[in-house]
Design an enzyme around this catalytic site. Structure first.
Site, PDB file in Angstrom:
ATOM      1  N   SER A 121       0.857  -1.161   0.155  1.00 28.48           N
ATOM      2  CA  SER A 121      -0.045  -0.141  -0.466  1.00 28.48           C
ATOM      3  C   SER A 121       0.890   1.556  -0.198  1.00 28.48           C
ATOM      4  O   SER A 121       0.450   2.430  -0.312  1.00 28.48           O
ATOM      5  CB  SER A 121      -0.653   0.009   1.079  1.00 28.48           C
ATOM      6  OG  SER A 121      -1.493  -0.995   0.992  1.00 28.48           O
ATOM      7  N   HIS A 142      -0.633  -2.868  -7.378  1.00 25.95           N
ATOM      8  CA  HIS A 142      -1.730  -2.550  -5.772  1.00 25.95           C
ATOM      9  C   HIS A 142      -3.312  -2.595  -6.387  1.00 25.95           C
ATOM     10  O   HIS A 142      -4.104  -1.421  -7.206  1.00 25.95           O
ATOM     11  CB  HIS A 142      -1.301  -0.806  -5.513  1.00 25.95           C
ATOM     12  CG  HIS A 142      -2.670  -0.437  -4.713  1.00 25.95           C
ATOM     13  ND1 HIS A 142      -2.138   0.624  -4.052  1.00 25.95           N
ATOM     14  CD2 HIS A 142      -2.146  -0.928  -3.245  1.00 25.95           C
ATOM     15  CE1 HIS A 142      -2.492   1.369  -3.139  1.00 25.95           C
ATOM     16  NE2 HIS A 142      -2.966  -0.558  -2.867  1.00 25.95           N
ATOM     17  N   GLU A 154      -3.549   0.180  -9.214  1.00 26.21           N
ATOM     18  CA  GLU A 154      -1.998   0.698  -9.394  1.00 26.21           C
ATOM     19  C   GLU A 154      -0.946   0.209 -10.492  1.00 26.21           C
ATOM     20  O   GLU A 154      -0.911  -0.589  -9.577  1.00 26.21           O
ATOM     21  CB  GLU A 154      -1.813   1.386  -8.632  1.00 26.21           C
ATOM     22  CG  GLU A 154      -2.923   2.811  -8.014  1.00 26.21           C
ATOM     23  CD  GLU A 154      -2.786   3.332  -6.906  1.00 26.21           C
ATOM     24  OE1 GLU A 154      -2.887   4.864  -6.632  1.00 26.21           O
ATOM     25  OE2 GLU A 154      -2.239   2.900  -5.695  1.00 26.21           O
ATOM     26  N   ASN A 192      -3.307   6.012  -2.406  1.00 23.98           N
ATOM     27  CA  ASN A 192      -3.137   6.529  -0.412  1.00 23.98           C
ATOM     28  C   ASN A 192      -2.500   7.334   0.026  1.00 23.98           C
ATOM     29  O   ASN A 192      -2.427   8.224   1.105  1.00 23.98           O
ATOM     30  CB  ASN A 192      -1.759   5.019   0.002  1.00 23.98           C
ATOM     31  CG  ASN A 192      -3.369   3.912  -0.006  1.00 23.98           C
ATOM     32  OD1 ASN A 192      -3.986   3.851   0.216  1.00 23.98           O
ATOM     33  ND2 ASN A 192      -2.919   2.532   0.069  1.00 23.98           N
TER      34      ASN A 192
HETATM   35  N1  CAA Z   1     -15.406  -9.132  -0.615  1.00 26.24           N
HETATM   36  C1  CAA Z   1     -16.096  -9.632  -2.231  1.00 26.24           C
HETATM   37  N2  CAA Z   1     -17.233  -8.841  -2.716  1.00 26.24           N
HETATM   38  C2  CAA Z   1     -17.609  -7.340  -1.791  1.00 26.24           C
HETATM   39  C3  CAA Z   1     -17.648  -7.282  -0.786  1.00 26.24           C
HETATM   40  C4  CAA Z   1     -16.350  -8.172   0.172  1.00 26.24           C
HETATM   41  N3  CAA Z   1     -15.507  -7.784   1.294  1.00 26.24           N
HETATM   42  N4  CAA Z   1     -18.705  -6.624  -0.061  1.00 26.24           N
HETATM   43  C5  CAA Z   1     -19.168  -6.475  -0.602  1.00 26.24           C
HETATM   44  N5  CAA Z   1     -19.258  -7.070  -2.246  1.00 26.24           N
HETATM   45  C6  CAA Z   1     -19.545  -7.255  -3.575  1.00 26.24           C
HETATM   46  C7  CAA Z   1     -20.976  -7.226  -3.069  1.00 26.24           C
HETATM   47  O1  CAA Z   1     -22.032  -9.045  -3.173  1.00 26.24           O
HETATM   48  C8  CAA Z   1     -22.035  -7.777  -4.314  1.00 26.24           C
HETATM   49  O2  CAA Z   1     -21.451  -7.458  -5.468  1.00 26.24           O
HETATM   50  P1  CAA Z   1     -23.151  -7.434  -6.577  1.00 26.24           P
HETATM   51  O3  CAA Z   1     -22.639  -6.240  -6.541  1.00 26.24           O
HETATM   52  O4  CAA Z   1     -22.315  -8.898  -7.872  1.00 26.24           O
HETATM   53  O5  CAA Z   1     -24.071  -8.377  -5.853  1.00 26.24           O
HETATM   54  C9  CAA Z   1     -20.801  -5.622  -4.605  1.00 26.24           C
HETATM   55  O6  CAA Z   1     -19.903  -5.941  -4.086  1.00 26.24           O
HETATM   56  C10 CAA Z   1     -21.919  -4.606  -3.748  1.00 26.24           C
HETATM   57  O7  CAA Z   1     -22.148  -5.052  -2.475  1.00 26.24           O
HETATM   58  P2  CAA Z   1     -22.911  -4.217  -1.230  1.00 26.24           P
HETATM   59  O8  CAA Z   1     -24.631  -4.365  -1.673  1.00 26.24           O
HETATM   60  O9  CAA Z   1     -23.252  -5.730  -0.323  1.00 26.24           O
HETATM   61  O10 CAA Z   1     -22.840  -3.348  -0.257  1.00 26.24           O
HETATM   62  P3  CAA Z   1     -22.342  -2.169  -1.301  1.00 26.24           P
HETATM   63  O11 CAA Z   1     -22.515  -1.265  -2.417  1.00 26.24           O
HETATM   64  O12 CAA Z   1     -22.154  -1.233  -0.155  1.00 26.24           O
HETATM   65  O13 CAA Z   1     -20.723  -2.506  -1.677  1.00 26.24           O
HETATM   66  C11 CAA Z   1     -18.258  -2.281  -1.018  1.00 26.24           C
HETATM   67  C12 CAA Z   1     -19.603  -2.409  -0.646  1.00 26.24           C
HETATM   68  C13 CAA Z   1     -18.399  -2.141  -2.675  1.00 26.24           C
HETATM   69  C14 CAA Z   1     -17.787  -2.535  -0.288  1.00 26.24           C
HETATM   70  C15 CAA Z   1     -18.832  -0.558  -1.227  1.00 26.24           C
HETATM   71  O14 CAA Z   1     -19.184  -0.093   0.160  1.00 26.24           O
HETATM   72  C16 CAA Z   1     -17.553   0.692  -1.146  1.00 26.24           C
HETATM   73  O15 CAA Z   1     -17.071   0.807  -2.340  1.00 26.24           O
HETATM   74  N6  CAA Z   1     -16.389   1.339  -0.378  1.00 26.24           N
HETATM   75  C17 CAA Z   1     -15.469   1.609  -0.735  1.00 26.24           C
HETATM   76  C18 CAA Z   1     -14.695   0.895  -0.791  1.00 26.24           C
HETATM   77  C19 CAA Z   1     -12.984   0.968  -0.954  1.00 26.24           C
HETATM   78  O16 CAA Z   1     -13.339   3.038  -0.831  1.00 26.24           O
HETATM   79  N7  CAA Z   1     -12.134   0.829  -0.903  1.00 26.24           N
HETATM   80  C20 CAA Z   1     -10.724   0.925  -1.218  1.00 26.24           C
HETATM   81  C21 CAA Z   1      -9.990   0.855   0.317  1.00 26.24           C
HETATM   82  S1  CAA Z   1      -7.785   1.621   0.176  1.00 26.24           S
HETATM   83  C22 CAA Z   1      -7.568   0.081  -0.513  1.00 26.24           C
HETATM   84  O17 CAA Z   1      -7.878  -1.300  -0.128  1.00 26.24           O
HETATM   85  C23 CAA Z   1      -5.593   0.432  -0.434  1.00 26.24           C
HETATM   86  C24 CAA Z   1      -4.848   0.289   0.672  1.00 26.24           C
HETATM   87  O18 CAA Z   1      -4.259   0.602   0.384  1.00 26.24           O
HETATM   88  C25 CAA Z   1      -5.104   0.162   1.663  1.00 26.24           C
END
Ligand code: CAA
Length: 247
Positions: A121, A142, A154, A192
């Site tokens: 990250s 990434h 990325e 990030n």
């Molecule tokens: N694993 C796999 N699939 C998942 C999941 C998980 N943990 N959580 C949700 N999903 C899937 C669901 O199965 C669903 O799939 P379908 O559309 O095919 O049915 C889809 O994602 C949408 O899920 P939900 O309807 O349950 O929930 P939502 O619409 O609220 O979406 C989310 C969930 C995609 C996590 C959304 O809240 C989101 O985009 N959150 C922000 C996530 C983010 O910013 N991530 C980056 C973090 S930073 C990082 O990763 C970098 C680092 O280096 C730290």
């Protein structure tokens, strides 16, 4: 020109590794997923099986497709099973010391022409490239949590990355239907660099009593259109990982 990738090794079956392995298998690659012990490996594979079962249930894929994806993933606790991988992606704990120790061992085992990638990250990609005997074949890939859902990868070029290795990584991410954005080996890359200070400021805002945790999260969802508020997101990334990134 990009190298041909058929078999992908993924190191670590945790929050990111299990998702990275699943995405690769769904894209048709043979995957070797390595964990430190059988119990941790079973946990990671269990998560993949659950996601596949859910996808079948939701009719996003047929039972046969789900079975085929699962069959492409081979779990192991041995580095030796990675020896003929064309690409190895590491997604182990965000500790430089552990990553260096792991690469030193893996570098001895995996065929010399394979490309190595780190899913770090925030650590410098070059620091990891430099401990291998193949710094020109080392890049950053990434992914974002959840890797199965988030479109971005990325693709990080470090000073030693060859054009061929970088092109291979870009092509690989695109073959997974990800949006591959090339970037430089600078702390936090693009996302990030912007997202982590934002999450930290949300914590500071809470400390200063600007709003409750619920209010801060609700404000950013309703006011900026974010799918999750910053404090929920910090928990979702994992406060341990966030702490390592900040350090
Ligand atoms: N694993 C796999 N699939 C998942 C999941 C998980 N943990 N959580 C949700 N999903 C899937 C669901 O199965 C669903 O799939 P379908 O559309 O095919 O049915 C889809 O994602 C949408 O899920 P939900 O309807 O349950 O929930 P939502 O619409 O609220 O979406 C989310 C969930 C995609 C996590 C959304 O809240 C989101 O985009 N959150 C922000 C996530 C983010 O910013 N991530 C980056 C973090 S930073 C990082 O990763 C970098 C680092 O280096 C730290």
């Amino acid at each position: 020109m990009a190298q041909r990738i058929e078999k992908v090794g993924v190191l670590g079956a945790g929050l990111m590794g299990h998702g990275i392995a699943q995405v690769a298998a769904q894209s048709g690659y043979a995957v070797v997923l390595r964990e430190v012990d059988e119990a941790t490996l079973a946990k990671g594979i269990g998560k993949i099986e659950k996601q596949l079962a859910r996808a079948v249930e939701k009719e996003k894929m047929s039972q046969q497709q789900g079975d085929e994806v699962r069959a492409r993933i081979e779990g192991t606790v041995h580095y030796r099973e990675l020896r003929d991988c064309d690409l190895v992606i590491e997604a182990i704990t965000e500790s430089l010391e552990l990553k260096l120790e792991m690469w030193r061992e893996v570098d001895e085992i995996v065929k010399p022409e394979a490309v190595f990638a780190t899913n770090t990250s925030s650590l410098a990609v070059i620091d990891q490239a430099a401990v291998t005997g193949r710094p020109s074949q080392f890049v950053g890939l990434h992914y974002f949590n959840p890797a199965q859902v988030m479109k971005l990868v990325e693709v990080v070029r470090c000073v030693t990355s060859s054009d061929e290795a970088f092109e291979t990584a870009l092509e690989f991410a695109r073959s997974e239907e990800k949006l591959a954005i090339p970037t430089k080996d600078k702390a936090g890359f693009i996302v990030n660099r912007l997202l982590v200070p934002y999450m930290l400021d949300a914590i500071r805002a809470h400390e200063e009593g600007v709003g409750s945790a619920q209010e801060i999260d609700a404000a950013m969802k309703a006011g900026a259109g974010h799918p999750m508020g910053p404090l929920t997101l910090a928990d979702f990334v994992g406060l341990d990982t966030l702490g390592s990134i900040c350090d």
